[in-house]
Write a protein that holds these residues in place. Structure first.
Motif, PDB file in Angstrom:
ATOM      1  N   GLU A  69       5.098  15.120  15.290  1.00  0.00           N
ATOM      2  CA  GLU A  69       4.247  15.280  14.107  1.00  0.00           C
ATOM      3  C   GLU A  69       2.886  15.784  14.571  1.00  0.00           C
ATOM      4  O   GLU A  69       2.247  15.173  15.425  1.00  0.00           O
ATOM      5  CB  GLU A  69       4.070  13.932  13.383  1.00  0.00           C
ATOM      6  N   LYS A  70       2.422  16.905  13.989  1.00  0.00           N
ATOM      7  CA  LYS A  70       1.105  17.439  14.338  1.00  0.00           C
ATOM      8  C   LYS A  70      -0.014  16.562  13.774  1.00  0.00           C
ATOM      9  O   LYS A  70       0.198  15.888  12.762  1.00  0.00           O
ATOM     10  CB  LYS A  70       0.952  18.848  13.757  1.00  0.00           C
ATOM     11  N   PRO A  71      -1.207  16.611  14.360  1.00  0.00           N
ATOM     12  CA  PRO A  71      -2.320  15.845  13.776  1.00  0.00           C
ATOM     13  C   PRO A  71      -2.833  16.491  12.493  1.00  0.00           C
ATOM     14  O   PRO A  71      -2.528  17.643  12.197  1.00  0.00           O
ATOM     15  CB  PRO A  71      -3.391  15.907  14.868  1.00  0.00           C
ATOM     16  N   GLY A  72      -3.605  15.703  11.721  1.00  0.00           N
ATOM     17  CA  GLY A  72      -4.271  16.227  10.520  1.00  0.00           C
ATOM     18  C   GLY A  72      -3.374  16.286   9.302  1.00  0.00           C
ATOM     19  O   GLY A  72      -2.163  16.052   9.392  1.00  0.00           O
ATOM     20  N   GLY A  73      -3.948  16.553   8.137  1.00  0.00           N
ATOM     21  CA  GLY A  73      -3.189  16.760   6.893  1.00  0.00           C
ATOM     22  C   GLY A  73      -2.252  15.622   6.575  1.00  0.00           C
ATOM     23  O   GLY A  73      -1.053  15.831   6.406  1.00  0.00           O
ATOM     24  N   HIS A  74      -2.767  14.430   6.475  1.00  0.00           N
ATOM     25  CA  HIS A  74      -1.919  13.244   6.557  1.00  0.00           C
ATOM     26  C   HIS A  74      -0.979  13.038   5.379  1.00  0.00           C
ATOM     27  O   HIS A  74       0.131  12.553   5.561  1.00  0.00           O
ATOM     28  CB  HIS A  74      -2.791  12.027   6.828  1.00  0.00           C
ATOM     29  N   GLY A  75      -1.394  13.349   4.166  1.00  0.00           N
ATOM     30  CA  GLY A  75      -0.506  13.326   2.997  1.00  0.00           C
ATOM     31  C   GLY A  75       0.425  12.139   2.946  1.00  0.00           C
ATOM     32  O   GLY A  75       0.041  11.018   3.232  1.00  0.00           O
ATOM     33  N   GLU A  76       1.675  12.392   2.579  1.00  0.00           N
ATOM     34  CA  GLU A  76       2.608  11.281   2.352  1.00  0.00           C
ATOM     35  C   GLU A  76       3.230  10.773   3.655  1.00  0.00           C
ATOM     36  O   GLU A  76       3.892   9.748   3.657  1.00  0.00           O
ATOM     37  CB  GLU A  76       3.724  11.698   1.384  1.00  0.00           C
ATOM     38  N   ARG A  77       3.041  11.502   4.749  1.00  0.00           N
ATOM     39  CA  ARG A  77       3.609  11.036   6.026  1.00  0.00           C
ATOM     40  C   ARG A  77       3.054   9.672   6.410  1.00  0.00           C
ATOM     41  O   ARG A  77       3.775   8.791   6.864  1.00  0.00           O
ATOM     42  CB  ARG A  77       3.285  12.061   7.111  1.00  0.00           C
ATOM     43  N   SER A  78       1.762   9.479   6.167  1.00  0.00           N
ATOM     44  CA  SER A  78       1.138   8.199   6.517  1.00  0.00           C
ATOM     45  C   SER A  78       1.711   7.075   5.653  1.00  0.00           C
ATOM     46  O   SER A  78       1.741   5.917   6.071  1.00  0.00           O
ATOM     47  CB  SER A  78      -0.373   8.278   6.327  1.00  0.00           C
ATOM     48  N   VAL A  79       2.162   7.421   4.452  1.00  0.00           N
ATOM     49  CA  VAL A  79       2.754   6.429   3.551  1.00  0.00           C
ATOM     50  C   VAL A  79       4.116   5.997   4.106  1.00  0.00           C
ATOM     51  O   VAL A  79       4.426   4.799   4.184  1.00  0.00           O
ATOM     52  CB  VAL A  79       2.893   7.020   2.131  1.00  0.00           C
ATOM     53  N   ALA A  80       4.904   6.984   4.536  1.00  0.00           N
ATOM     54  CA  ALA A  80       6.236   6.682   5.088  1.00  0.00           C
ATOM     55  C   ALA A  80       6.120   5.795   6.330  1.00  0.00           C
ATOM     56  O   ALA A  80       6.820   4.778   6.458  1.00  0.00           O
ATOM     57  CB  ALA A  80       6.960   7.987   5.425  1.00  0.00           C
ATOM     58  N   VAL A  81       5.231   6.149   7.237  1.00  0.00           N
ATOM     59  CA  VAL A  81       5.061   5.356   8.455  1.00  0.00           C
ATOM     60  C   VAL A  81       4.530   3.962   8.093  1.00  0.00           C
ATOM     61  O   VAL A  81       4.956   2.950   8.669  1.00  0.00           O
ATOM     62  CB  VAL A  81       4.128   6.075   9.463  1.00  0.00           C
ATOM     63  N   GLY A  82       3.650   3.904   7.100  1.00  0.00           N
ATOM     64  CA  GLY A  82       3.088   2.616   6.673  1.00  0.00           C
ATOM     65  C   GLY A  82       4.148   1.651   6.161  1.00  0.00           C
ATOM     66  O   GLY A  82       4.083   0.446   6.426  1.00  0.00           O
ATOM     67  N   VAL A  83       5.133   2.159   5.433  1.00  0.00           N
ATOM     68  CA  VAL A  83       6.199   1.292   4.899  1.00  0.00           C
ATOM     69  C   VAL A  83       6.972   0.647   6.054  1.00  0.00           C
ATOM     70  O   VAL A  83       7.251  -0.558   6.038  1.00  0.00           O
ATOM     71  CB  VAL A  83       7.199   2.108   4.038  1.00  0.00           C
ATOM     72  N   VAL A  84       7.291   1.461   7.056  1.00  0.00           N
ATOM     73  CA  VAL A  84       8.099   0.955   8.170  1.00  0.00           C
ATOM     74  C   VAL A  84       7.270   0.025   9.056  1.00  0.00           C
ATOM     75  O   VAL A  84       7.748  -1.024   9.497  1.00  0.00           O
ATOM     76  CB  VAL A  84       8.689   2.131   8.989  1.00  0.00           C
ATOM     77  N   ASP A  85       6.021   0.398   9.284  1.00  0.00           N
ATOM     78  CA  ASP A  85       5.125  -0.458  10.064  1.00  0.00           C
ATOM     79  C   ASP A  85       5.022  -1.847   9.412  1.00  0.00           C
ATOM     80  O   ASP A  85       5.078  -2.871  10.087  1.00  0.00           O
ATOM     81  CB  ASP A  85       3.750   0.232  10.136  1.00  0.00           C
TER      82      ASP A  85
END
Ligand SMILES: O=C([O-])CC(=O)C(=O)O
Ligand SMILES: [Mg+2]
Length: 394
Positions: A104-120
């Motif tokens: 995953e490239k840095p920046g432009g966090h969008g919904e990717r941070s949401v997906a990782v947050g659910v699993v975390d």
């Protein structure tokens, strides 16, 4: 060092739950709002059943199912089991985070941070259940001073616009929050014109016995600079609890300009999803560490692993953890607030069911809520939501 038996993830389940309603803030309505949920099953057996960790994605962002199914979860499932573990054989959350973020490239966090947050979130629920501890205890021992707060400040967020909702309805809603034990309430502004919003604000201040310092107002990022300053001048005499998310969350210059003119408290950060975005807010957003509040929601912003980095960054910039009050009104942040000694947590007594809110028997007194001893996050003591989570894997 004694080695524990290594934990293994045996199954991962993912789904979506609707949290829709007829409410509206200044930017969106919630007519089709939904939320990702996951269950992560381990090979640790308790009472004849595998220990399972659960996570969900707070509110305000739609389900991140596609990213979970195609990117985040396959990486976790296909990872060499040892690559997720610490030297004692327990789950290593930072390593799991690196696995989920591979390619995953840095920046432009969008919904990717949401997906990782659910699993975390689910991995933290799982790990604290395996240790048979409530999450706040688990976190306080690892990342805090071992002495978690025994209650957390909470304020009641609501005061949305809704079809047919009158000022009297708004006042009744706020009276209901006070009856539930909240001293501080929040309402939406910026979805009407200034004159109408001022009428709404004054009506709520009346319910608060004339004390504007118990009322926060939330613009949900709607204002341009001119409108932000105009509203700022109009509401400053009320001495409000805070003026929230005044302009676009990434417009740090707007925020800094408002902070130069508006002497009251400002709160923002619920739509900043990464360490880098939060650092830019601190560098360029003009926020004042003696009165302003950071609202980054750990569930939306890559989970607690990233939130811990944000706490480090804030410390380096001279900010107290007490100046953080996360968005989202959920149990995960309640544990984090107690363990990391934050300033409090949001609460929505009337919205975002079944996912939002605390244990069914949680009592709010003088705007503080205690924590329970249920191992993990405690979804098991929130019956309606637990039923939905169980259905993922039963
Ligand atoms: O209306 C929303 O999206 C929620 C929100 O801003 C808050 O809780 O502060
Ligand atoms: Mg908000």
């Amino acid at each position: 060092m004694r080695k524990e038996p290594a934990v293994k993830i045996t199954n991962v389940y993912e789904g979506v739950v609707p949290i829709s309603s007829s409410i509206r803030n200044a930017w969106i309505d919630f007519s089709s709002m939904d939320c990702s949920i996951v269950a992560i099953e381990s090979d640790v057996i308790r009472d004849g059943k595998p220990v399972v960790g659960y996570g969900f994605n707070s509110n305000g962002r739609y389900s991140a199912g596609e990213i979970l199914r195609r990117r985040v979860l396959p990486r976790l499932i296909e990872a060499e089991p040892g690559s997720l573990l610490d030297e004692r054989g327990g789950l290593d959350h930072a390593k799991a985070w690196d696995v989920m973020m591979n390619n995953e490239k840095p920046g432009g966090h969008g919904e990717r941070s949401v997906a990782v947050g659910v699993v975390d979130m689910a991995l933290f629920d799982l790990a604290s259940k395996i240790e048979d501890k409530p999450l706040y205890q688990y976190l306080s021992e690892r990342y805090g001073d071992g002495q978690p707060d025994d209650s957390v400040f909470v304020y009641a967020a609501g005061g949305y616009y809704a079809p047919g909702k009158t000022v009297t309805d708004l006042q009744d809603e706020m009276r209901g929050f006070l009856d539930l034990g909240y001293d501080v309430v929040k309402m939406k502004i910026g979805g009407a014109d200034l004159a109408e919003d001022l009428r709404r604000i004054e009506a709520v201040i009346d319910v608060l016995d004339g004390d504007g310092s118990r009322l926060a107002v939330d613009v949900n990022g709607r204002f341009d600079l001119h409108t932000a300053l105009e509203y700022g001048r109009a509401i400053e005499p009320y001495g409000l609890f805070w003026y929230e998310e005044i302009g676009d969350p990434l417009d740090y210059h707007l925020n800094a300009t408002v902070a130069e003119h508006y002497t009251g408290s400002i709160a923002t950060g619920e739509n900043l999803f990464s360490l880098q975005d939060a650092r830019n807010l601190i560098r360029y957003g003009g926020l004042r560490p003696d009165r302003d509040t950071i609202q980054v929601d750990p569930a939306l912003s890559y989970g607690l692993v990233e939130y811990l980095r944000i706490q480090d960054m804030l410390r380096q910039h001279g900010w107290s953890s007490r100046r953080c009050i996360p968005h989202g009104g959920h149990q995960f942040s309640l544990h984090i607030a107690a363990a990391l000694k934050l300033g409090g947590n949001e609460s929505y007594p009337g919205e975002f069911q079944p996912t939002g809110g605390f244990a069914d028997d949680a009592v709010v007194e003088k705007s503080r809520v205690g924590l329970t001893d249920t191992p993990g996050i405690g979804f098991e003591s929130k019956a309606a939501f637990y039923k939905v989570l169980r259905a993922l894997h039963d």
